[in-house]
Design an enzyme around this catalytic site. Structure first.
Site, short mmCIF file in Angstrom:
data_model
loop_
_atom_site.label_atom_id
_atom_site.label_comp_id
_atom_site.label_asym_id
_atom_site.label_seq_id
_atom_site.Cartn_x
_atom_site.Cartn_y
_atom_site.Cartn_z
CE LYS A 113 82.31 -30.17 -73.26
NZ LYS A 113 81.92 -28.85 -72.93
CE LYS A 193 81.67 -32.01 -60.70
NZ LYS A 193 81.77 -30.67 -61.45
CE LYS A 196 70.57 -38.18 -65.29
NZ LYS A 196 69.24 -37.42 -65.68
#
Ligand code: SF4
Length: 325
Positions: A113, A193, A196
């Protein structure tokens, strides 16, 4: 007699897609029969990566509508929003005092991240596993449904619990993983995968027309250029989705595809019909729930009240054990 207490949380990502359903929601629904379940929309966790929070409320409502329509039952489970039980942030702070920084800096997802958002490596990002531990142990949950990829996170939670219990006496159960073989649902791009953020998804609440339209434009076997070319179902995403929603026998589709006895257009049409048929009852329930004014808010308020009853007892115990005056 229930087997124990399950906790699981999910970020408020709005309307859910079939990858969310197959990978988590259907399992949540099943677990309600065997365990006391606590399911939480983790809006505070979302703040670690979200800079624009304008959609948080609406996304939470849409996600909850999907959960309820899919079968999460407020009579059986506690359904609530993380920030509505503020004791979780208090416990996060207290647990952070027994968590060595080195443990957190080693977490792979923190490193990933930090690379993804170098302009926003905030404290919450590194403290994420501590907040996650607080989420679980505030409710003394002993069971956490996870996939293999989430095991390292749960291991940190278990280490924090062991350390706290060693320092201050037995307080929290060590949460155990309930490993579930979540199917990895690949998106309509056939590569990544379903998500959205990649816009390769099918929303559970999409209309039948929208569902069909998205499937008709999905990628299939890249080697099959013409209708007369034999296909390779083993590399085709539409074939993978047929595993969950087919109206035919799977091997029948595979054989027809390999023999070029079925075209991709027909194969996709069958899949769209299968998905629309399977989701029709869900979509009907969702529309009914969405029309009940204030219903979602009532469910969440009642869930927060029940979660709070457990949380305040735990916090009192923790503060006492830690010797806070
Ligand atoms: S016929 Fe179906 S399984 Fe075969 S390549 Fe086309 S979409 Fe995929």
């Amino acid at each position: 007699m229930k087997k124990g207490r399950v906790f699981s949380g999910a970020r408020p990502t709005g309307r859910q897609h079939i990858g969310n359903y197959l990978g988590a929601i259907q399992n949540y629904v099943k677990l309600q029969e065997e365990y006391d379940c606590i399911y939480c929309v983790v809006d505070i966790h979302a703040l670690t990566t979200l800079e624009d929070t304008s959609m948080l409320k609406e996304n939470t409502r849409q996600m909850m509508l999907d959960w309820l329509a899919a079968g999460l039952d407020p009579e059986k489970s506690i359904l609530f929003i993380q920030s509505h039980v503020p004791e979780v942030t208090e416990l996060h702070t207290l647990l952070s005092m027994v968590t060595p920084l080195g443990w957190l800096l080693r977490v792979t997802t923190f490193k990933e991240k930090a690379k993804m958002q170098p302009h926003n490596v905030n404290y919450g990002l590194v403290g994420y596993p501590v907040l996650m531990t607080a989420d679980i142990v505030l409710y003394k949950a002993d069971t956490v449904p996870v996939g293999e990829d989430q095991l390292p996170h749960l291991e940190i939670a278990r280490e924090i619990v062991r350390r706290f219990n060693n320092l201050f006496g037995p307080t929290f159960p060590e949460p155990q993983a309930k490993l579930t073989s979540f199917p990895m649902v690949v998106g309509l791009d056939g590569e990544r995968k379903m998500s959205k953020s990649y816009d390769n998804h099918i929303e559970l609440a999409a209309s039948p027309e929208e569902t069909t339209q998205r499937i008709m434009t999905a990628f299939t076997d890249p080697a099959r250029k013409f209708r007369s070319d034999p296909g390779h179902p083993e590399v085709c995403n539409i074939y993978r989705l047929h595993h969950f929603y087919t109206s035919l026998k799977l091997n029948e589709i595979a054989e027809k595809c390999k023999a070029a006895a079925i075209g991709c257009v027909e194969c996709k049409r069958l899949l769209a019909e299968g998905i629309n048929r399977a989701l029709a009852p869900f979509r009907e329930r969702r529309a009914i729930i969405a029309q009940k004014p204030g219903y979602v808010d009532e469910v969440l308020a009642d869930g927060a009240r029940r979660a709070h009853e457990i949380a305040r007892v735990t916090i009192k115990e923790v503060k006492g054990k830690m010797g806070l005056p």
